[in-house]
Design an enzyme around this catalytic site. Structure first.
Site, PDB file in Angstrom:
ATOM      1  N   HIS A  50      32.605-117.852  54.176  1.00 24.17           N
ATOM      2  CA  HIS A  50      32.051-118.906  53.313  1.00 24.17           C
ATOM      3  C   HIS A  50      31.375-120.006  54.156  1.00 24.17           C
ATOM      4  O   HIS A  50      30.221-120.367  53.918  1.00 24.17           O
ATOM      5  CB  HIS A  50      33.179-119.482  52.449  1.00 24.17           C
ATOM      6  N   GLU A  51      32.079-120.479  55.148  1.00 26.41           N
ATOM      7  CA  GLU A  51      31.544-121.587  55.943  1.00 26.41           C
ATOM      8  C   GLU A  51      30.385-121.142  56.832  1.00 26.41           C
ATOM      9  O   GLU A  51      29.474-121.916  57.106  1.00 26.41           O
ATOM     10  CB  GLU A  51      32.649-122.252  56.775  1.00 26.41           C
ATOM     11  N   HIS A 107      27.268-121.515  54.950  1.00 30.00           N
ATOM     12  CA  HIS A 107      26.787-122.910  54.989  1.00 30.00           C
ATOM     13  C   HIS A 107      26.091-123.203  56.321  1.00 30.00           C
ATOM     14  O   HIS A 107      25.048-123.847  56.356  1.00 30.00           O
ATOM     15  CB  HIS A 107      27.941-123.893  54.810  1.00 30.00           C
TER      16      HIS A 107
HETATM   17 ZN   LIG Z   1      31.354-124.337  50.382  1.00 32.01          ZN
END
Ligand SMILES: [Zn+2]
Length: 157
Positions: free
Chosen positions: A59-60, A63
């Protein structure tokens, strides 16, 4: 997937130092985060299984990938933030059926998109620049584009 994303960050010319990923003790009950210039933190005090760590990292890393490859990405802009959350939620498998069942959400039809939306709202509303209304409007405005943007994957894994 973690390896694939790390490789793609490198290929895209994003600098990943030796300490790009850190395990930290978090006071707030969150699983992790990404900060521009600060890398990725994983809240080790809230991790119980390797699978959760992988999930946070994936997830990160999305980003981090967006931060590096999207031109002029501004995290204070609710639409920009929403877009990256949509991608991270969709592509990381945060909302895969198995995981949703573990959280106690049983609705089947359309559950994946509902789950991504719920999680996007939670993250964007935590952004001091985005009210609930702003977060919802932003998410809806960019949904189609960002949900269908699966880079660096060919399609949603
Ligand atoms: Zn997030």
């Amino acid at each position: 997937m973690v390896r694939f994303l790390m490789e793609n960050l490198g290929k895209s010319g994003c600098s990943i130092g030796d300490n790009f990923i850190k395990a930290v003790d978090c006071k707030r009950k969150i699983s992790g985060g990404y900060v521009r210039g600060g890398g990725i933190m994983v809240c080790s005090n809230y991790m119980n299984m390797q699978d959760e760590v992988n999930q946070v990292l994936i997830h990160e890393l999305i980003h981090a990938y967006d931060d590096c490859t999207a031109k002029n990405l501004n995290w204070a802009n609710c639409a920009h933030h929403a877009c990256s959350e949509i991608r991270a939620g969709h592509l990381s498998g945060d909302c895969h059926f198995k995981r949703e069942l573990l959280r106690g959400y049983m609705k089947l039809r359309g559950h994946e998109q509902d789950c991504v939306k719920r999680r996007v709202m939670k993250s964007v509303m935590a952004n001091p620049h985005c009210s609930e209304t702003a977060a919802k409007d932003a998410m809806e405005a960019v949904w189609q584009t960002c949900y269908n943007d699966t880079r660096p994957f060919d399609r949603a894994p």
